[in-house]
Design an enzyme around this catalytic site. Structure first.
Site, mmCIF file in Angstrom:
data_model
loop_
_atom_site.group_PDB
_atom_site.id
_atom_site.type_symbol
_atom_site.label_atom_id
_atom_site.label_comp_id
_atom_site.label_asym_id
_atom_site.label_seq_id
_atom_site.Cartn_x
_atom_site.Cartn_y
_atom_site.Cartn_z
ATOM 1 N N PRO A 9 0.788 -1.231 0.000
ATOM 2 C CA PRO A 9 0.000 0.000 0.000
ATOM 3 C C PRO A 9 0.824 1.286 0.000
ATOM 4 O O PRO A 9 1.874 1.357 0.630
ATOM 5 C CB PRO A 9 -0.834 -0.094 1.285
ATOM 6 C CG PRO A 9 -0.210 -1.159 2.098
ATOM 7 C CD PRO A 9 0.490 -2.079 1.153
ATOM 8 N N ASN A 10 0.292 2.237 -0.735
ATOM 9 C CA ASN A 10 0.822 3.607 -0.829
ATOM 10 C C ASN A 10 2.084 3.733 -1.663
ATOM 11 O O ASN A 10 2.564 4.846 -1.882
ATOM 12 C CB ASN A 10 1.050 4.218 0.576
ATOM 13 C CG ASN A 10 -0.227 4.278 1.382
ATOM 14 O OD1 ASN A 10 -1.217 4.849 0.917
ATOM 15 N ND2 ASN A 10 -0.255 3.666 2.556
ATOM 16 N N ARG A 17 4.411 11.049 -2.041
ATOM 17 C CA ARG A 17 4.344 10.644 -0.637
ATOM 18 C C ARG A 17 5.661 10.938 0.098
ATOM 19 O O ARG A 17 6.705 10.405 -0.273
ATOM 20 C CB ARG A 17 4.104 9.129 -0.674
ATOM 21 C CG ARG A 17 4.286 8.435 0.577
ATOM 22 C CD ARG A 17 4.232 6.931 0.383
ATOM 23 N NE ARG A 17 4.032 6.372 1.682
ATOM 24 C CZ ARG A 17 4.338 5.163 2.037
ATOM 25 N NH1 ARG A 17 4.839 4.323 1.154
ATOM 26 N NH2 ARG A 17 4.138 4.754 3.250
ATOM 27 N N TYR A 22 10.863 8.890 1.233
ATOM 28 C CA TYR A 22 10.798 7.863 0.183
ATOM 29 C C TYR A 22 11.388 8.304 -1.160
ATOM 30 O O TYR A 22 11.418 7.515 -2.090
ATOM 31 C CB TYR A 22 9.346 7.410 0.002
ATOM 32 C CG TYR A 22 8.778 6.789 1.266
ATOM 33 C CD1 TYR A 22 9.300 5.596 1.767
ATOM 34 C CD2 TYR A 22 7.754 7.407 1.986
ATOM 35 C CE1 TYR A 22 8.803 5.031 2.939
ATOM 36 C CE2 TYR A 22 7.250 6.851 3.151
ATOM 37 C CZ TYR A 22 7.791 5.659 3.622
ATOM 38 O OH TYR A 22 7.309 5.099 4.778
ATOM 39 N N ASN A 74 8.080 -5.582 -1.259
ATOM 40 C CA ASN A 74 8.028 -4.478 -0.296
ATOM 41 C C ASN A 74 6.580 -4.428 0.178
ATOM 42 O O ASN A 74 5.717 -3.822 -0.468
ATOM 43 C CB ASN A 74 8.431 -3.159 -0.950
ATOM 44 C CG ASN A 74 8.424 -2.021 0.066
ATOM 45 O OD1 ASN A 74 7.933 -2.182 1.189
ATOM 46 N ND2 ASN A 74 8.957 -0.878 -0.328
ATOM 47 N N ALA A 77 3.319 -0.953 4.664
ATOM 48 C CA ALA A 77 2.805 -0.996 6.048
ATOM 49 C C ALA A 77 2.443 -2.413 6.484
ATOM 50 O O ALA A 77 2.517 -2.737 7.679
ATOM 51 C CB ALA A 77 1.601 -0.078 6.175
ATOM 52 N N ASP A 87 2.349 -15.926 5.926
ATOM 53 C CA ASP A 87 1.880 -17.293 5.690
ATOM 54 C C ASP A 87 1.871 -17.629 4.201
ATOM 55 O O ASP A 87 2.195 -18.758 3.812
ATOM 56 C CB ASP A 87 0.484 -17.490 6.281
ATOM 57 C CG ASP A 87 0.506 -17.657 7.797
ATOM 58 O OD1 ASP A 87 1.599 -17.812 8.373
ATOM 59 O OD2 ASP A 87 -0.583 -17.629 8.409
ATOM 60 N N GLU A 98 13.043 -9.288 0.971
ATOM 61 C CA GLU A 98 12.226 -8.178 1.480
ATOM 62 C C GLU A 98 12.973 -6.868 1.214
ATOM 63 O O GLU A 98 14.180 -6.795 1.451
ATOM 64 C CB GLU A 98 12.054 -8.393 2.993
ATOM 65 C CG GLU A 98 11.358 -7.286 3.722
ATOM 66 C CD GLU A 98 11.457 -7.462 5.257
ATOM 67 O OE1 GLU A 98 12.217 -8.330 5.744
ATOM 68 O OE2 GLU A 98 10.763 -6.706 5.952
ATOM 69 N N HIS A 100 12.841 -2.466 1.586
ATOM 70 C CA HIS A 100 12.242 -1.210 2.059
ATOM 71 C C HIS A 100 13.058 -0.056 1.516
ATOM 72 O O HIS A 100 14.294 -0.086 1.596
ATOM 73 C CB HIS A 100 12.192 -1.159 3.585
ATOM 74 C CG HIS A 100 11.398 -2.292 4.146
ATOM 75 N ND1 HIS A 100 10.031 -2.322 4.064
ATOM 76 C CD2 HIS A 100 11.785 -3.462 4.707
ATOM 77 C CE1 HIS A 100 9.607 -3.460 4.587
ATOM 78 N NE2 HIS A 100 10.644 -4.174 4.968
ATOM 79 N N LEU A 101 12.357 0.931 0.994
ATOM 80 C CA LEU A 101 13.045 2.113 0.460
ATOM 81 C C LEU A 101 13.771 2.841 1.584
ATOM 82 O O LEU A 101 14.909 3.276 1.427
ATOM 83 C CB LEU A 101 12.021 3.063 -0.179
ATOM 84 C CG LEU A 101 11.332 2.518 -1.431
ATOM 85 C CD1 LEU A 101 9.980 3.178 -1.612
ATOM 86 C CD2 LEU A 101 12.207 2.745 -2.650
ATOM 87 N N ARG A 107 13.734 3.994 12.185
ATOM 88 C CA ARG A 107 12.488 4.760 12.253
ATOM 89 C C ARG A 107 11.685 4.405 13.523
ATOM 90 O O ARG A 107 12.258 3.960 14.506
ATOM 91 C CB ARG A 107 11.701 4.551 10.950
ATOM 92 C CG ARG A 107 12.484 5.065 9.726
ATOM 93 C CD ARG A 107 11.691 4.980 8.454
ATOM 94 N NE ARG A 107 10.499 5.824 8.507
ATOM 95 C CZ ARG A 107 9.480 5.720 7.650
ATOM 96 N NH1 ARG A 107 9.551 4.831 6.658
ATOM 97 N NH2 ARG A 107 8.425 6.506 7.759
HETATM 98 C C1 DQA Z 1 8.328 0.996 3.600
HETATM 99 C C2 DQA Z 1 8.494 1.189 5.113
HETATM 100 C C3 DQA Z 1 7.183 0.902 5.830
HETATM 101 O O1 DQA Z 1 7.357 1.074 7.236
HETATM 102 C C4 DQA Z 1 6.121 1.860 5.360
HETATM 103 O O2 DQA Z 1 4.884 1.563 5.977
HETATM 104 C C5 DQA Z 1 5.988 1.898 3.881
HETATM 105 C C6 DQA Z 1 7.185 1.820 3.058
HETATM 106 C C7 DQA Z 1 9.595 1.415 2.837
HETATM 107 O O3 DQA Z 1 9.684 1.056 1.655
HETATM 108 O O4 DQA Z 1 10.462 2.088 3.375
HETATM 109 O O5 DQA Z 1 4.896 2.093 3.361
HETATM 110 O O6 DQA Z 1 8.098 -0.375 3.354
#
Ligand code: DQA
Length: 142
Positions: A9-10, A17, A22, A74, A77, A87, A98, A100-101, A107
């Site tokens: 999401p997002n 954003r 990010y 990724n 949230a 799962d 995995e 994360h940007l 954080r």
């Molecule tokens: C994220 C980090 C997460 O905590 C956050 O909720 C995101 C983006 C990142 O790519 O840094 O939406 O996964």
């Protein structure tokens, strides 16, 4: 080899954003850079983004039925909340990295838990879009 690149999401709002966290590059740019890197490394990729947890679970299942060799995810949230995504990754048993940007380790407290981590062979965090390219390389070289 085929790699699924799954975004939560997002992430479609990249560039708009919280750019100080990010970055200012758009989701479209992320997709282009991932595609170009996969082409350069000679792997096929499927790139997917959803704001819905169930859609992400179903995409992970699809990756299995498509005979996918690796997943870059990724979960955004959902990283910090989703047993369902964990799962699903465990169910398919596909090597997963995995991403994360942002550097989630530096954080808020609520970002310190990653459910997905338990199903991943590696985690790349805090490298922006380059982190996706690193994750692809980890899967190919694994
Ligand atoms: C994220 C980090 C997460 O905590 C956050 O909720 C995101 C983006 C990142 O790519 O840094 O939406 O996964």
């Amino acid at each position: 080899m085929k790699i699924y690149v799954i975004n939560g999401p997002n992430l479609n709002m990249l560039g708009i954003r919280e750019p100080h966290i990010y970055g200012s590059e758009s989701y479209g740019t992320l997709c282009e850079r991932v595609k170009a890197h996969c082409e350069a490394r000679g792997v096929e990729c499927v790139i997917f983004q959803s704001n819905y947890e169930g859609a992400i679970v179903e995409k992970i299942h699809e990756a299995y039925f498509e005979g996918t060799g690796g997943i870059v995810i990724n979960p955004a949230a959902y990283t910090h909340t989703s047993v369902a995504i964990l799962d699903a990754l465990k169910a398919v048993g596909i090597p997963t990295v995995e991403v994360h940007l942002s550097k989630i380790e530096s954080r808020e407290d609520f970002r310190q838990i990653s459910y997905v981590k338990a199903a991943a062979i590696a985690t790349v965090s805090g490298r922006g879009i380059d982190g996706y390219l690193d994750a692809i390389d980890i899967l190919i070289d694994n």
